[in-house]
Scaffold this active site. Structure first.
Site, mmCIF file in Angstrom:
data_model
loop_
_atom_site.group_PDB
_atom_site.id
_atom_site.type_symbol
_atom_site.label_atom_id
_atom_site.label_comp_id
_atom_site.label_asym_id
_atom_site.label_seq_id
_atom_site.Cartn_x
_atom_site.Cartn_y
_atom_site.Cartn_z
ATOM 1 N N HIS A 262 0.833 -1.216 0.000
ATOM 2 C CA HIS A 262 0.000 0.000 0.000
ATOM 3 C C HIS A 262 0.858 1.252 0.000
ATOM 4 C CE1 HIS A 262 -4.173 -0.976 -0.039
ATOM 5 N NE2 HIS A 262 -4.023 -1.914 0.872
ATOM 6 N N HIS A 328 -6.342 -5.406 10.115
ATOM 7 C CA HIS A 328 -6.654 -6.738 9.575
ATOM 8 C C HIS A 328 -5.924 -7.786 10.398
ATOM 9 C CE1 HIS A 328 -6.656 -4.038 5.959
ATOM 10 N NE2 HIS A 328 -7.832 -4.606 5.797
ATOM 11 N N ASP A 361 -10.814 -7.122 0.876
ATOM 12 C CA ASP A 361 -10.684 -5.814 0.226
ATOM 13 C C ASP A 361 -11.690 -5.649 -0.897
ATOM 14 O OD1 ASP A 361 -8.637 -4.898 1.763
ATOM 15 O OD2 ASP A 361 -7.037 -5.469 0.371
#
Ligand code: NAD
Length: 438
Positions: A262, A328, A361
């Site tokens: 990310h 997560h 996601d």
């Protein structure tokens, strides 16, 4: 990548490592953001166009601010049909999951003549920010819009930055149409948040702003909170994997990398009872990273905020997890359900070897907007609840009020609020007529 063996490292070490990413350390942007917000509040559309020219290099005017139907059609022409079908499939799953979250008004009556309840209504206007600077996030469109739709919000608008040619990314537009948003404005950053918070000549003021974005977006949301509601201030992404010797090291490494890619601030942590698995995952991380397109970002993220922790027991792994409160959590152990029962703090929990984080996601159904930065101790995933509000309903008849008369008067007088006491007393004072009306 840091490596801790229990006894040398401790949960506090990892927590400290992650705390360095706290939004509180972004203070240097605050002044710029608040001046943009004030400017848009005062000067409306004109300020919006000025900042869009400055930051997005796009010349937007009153005529081009809103996405048109022909731009929407053009977008559908550019996007692969299979991609559209996958987005539709994702949207159906996300909608079905959020339908289960709906709440309804309720009213309770009792034999004494009372009716008490809660009226549940959607907010009237929601504004969804969709990032569009460095990358494109059609999945975020679905995840932010669909809970509002399911809640029954009548007026949903979206803002997203245009490119230098004044166009919005076609994937974003296709996702907007699939999730049912018809009002899309080409504006990004702090100026978009201010526009939705205060309204401009063209962009209507909303009641709540949701959606992720960069530091300018996050700080602008913080600045307008109170004038409007906001979802949360999202920090960088995080994954923590609890694994024992039954886990597949290649799967575990791949899932850690899916978060590390990310950005440089993202964090991937493995907590395992198996020293052998720890070694294998470390080797896999190195091997797999070199084959990925975002390897430079991944390496920086693993170096700064990646860790492998070896513990003696799963109980210790759970204690570390509860302390870190990850966004997560993956549990890849012999009995993941047993471990899950003992976890208190996590945004979303993925159980077993075939529930990788990217499933959540995009396609699983639960929302991917999750609490970061240890805020899963007190925040929940984005949901239908974010788009509803409740009003208390109270009805007593005369007999029911009489039963509580003395208690109310006693409590009111205890607070020296004699008018409060009088408002009850007057209803039972003979003919109910006071000297004031005679
Ligand atoms: P963005 O849309 O958030 O930001 C682009 C805007 O930033 C521009 O329109 C501009 O107005 C503003 N900007 C850029 N430079 C500026 C400057 N120097 N001064 C003032 N304003 C400036 O897009 P992005 O930058 O690509 O960031 C997207 C972010 O959203 C990433 O951090 C990503 O990780 C995050 N994200 C999070 C999730 C999630 O679910 N948590 C999902 C998708 C994206």
């Amino acid at each position: 990548m840091k490596r801790f063996d229990f006894g040398q490292g401790s949960p506090i070490d990892i927590k400290k490592m992650l705390e360095a990413r706290n939004p509180a350390s972004y203070g240097q942007y605050e002044e710029q953001v608040s001046s943009i917000v004030e400017d848009v509040r005062k000067n409306g559309d004109e300020a919006v166009f000025r900042y869009t020219a400055m930051f997005d290099k796009a010349a937007i005017s009153l005529q081009t601010l809103r996405v048109t139907e022909s731009e929407m059609e053009e977008a559908f022409g550019k996007v692969d049909k299979a991609y559209v079908r996958s987005l539709e499939k994702a949207a159906a799953r996300i909608e079905a999951h959020h339908q289960k979250q709906r709440r309804y008004s309720w009213f309770d009556t009792d034999a004494h003549g009372t009716m008490l309840g809660q009226k549940v209504l959607p907010i009237e206007r929601a504004g969804v920010y969709v990032p569009g600077g460095k990358a494109v996030y059609p999945s975020s469109v679905l995840m932010n819009v669909l809970p509002a739709k399911v809640a029954g919000v009548e007026h949903i608008l979206m803002t997203t930055p245009p490119d230098a040619a004044g166009k919005v990314n076609p994937l974003t537009l296709v996702a907007a149409r699939i999730s049912g948003v018809e009002e899309i404005y080409k504006v990004g950053g702090a100026q978009a948040i201010a526009a939705m918070a205060f309204g401009t000549g063209t962009i209507p003021k909303v009641d709540k702003i949701v959606g992720p974005g960069n530091i300018y977006v996050a700080l602008a949301k913080k600045a307008v909170y109170g004038f409007v509601n906001i979802d949360s201030i999202a920090g960088p992404s995080e994954i923590l994997v609890i694994a024992d010797e039954t886990a597949n090291p290649a799967f575990v490494a791949a899932d850690m990398l899916s978060q590390a890619e990310h950005d440089e601030l993202a964090s991937a942590v493995l907590v395992t009872t198996s020293r052998e698995l720890a070694d294998q995952v470390e080797r896999e991380l190195k091997g797999q990273t070199s084959r990925l397109s975002r390897s430079a970002i991944i390496e920086a993220s693993l170096e700064n905020y990646g860790a492998i922790v070896v513990v003696g027991t799963l109980e210790e792994a759970i204690a570390i997890t509860n302390e870190i409160a990850p966004e997560h959590l993956e549990i890849c152990t012999r009995d993941p359900f047993e471990v899950m029962n003992k976890v208190r703090n996590a945004g979303a929990i993925f159980l077993g070897n075939f529930s990788p984080e990217p499933l959540g996601d995009y396609m699983a159904g639960p929302n991917h907007v999750l609490p970061t930065n240890a805020t899963s101790r007190f925040f929940s995933p984005l949901s239908v609840d974010d788009f509803i509000k409740k009003t208390s309903i109270i009805h007593f008849n005369e007999a029911a009020l009489k039963e509580l008369e003395e208690d109310i008067i006693r409590l009111a007088e205890g607070e020296e609020l004699t008018a409060h006491a009088q408002a009850v007393r007057i209803r039972f004072a003979g003919d109910g007529v006071t000297g004031g009306t005679k």
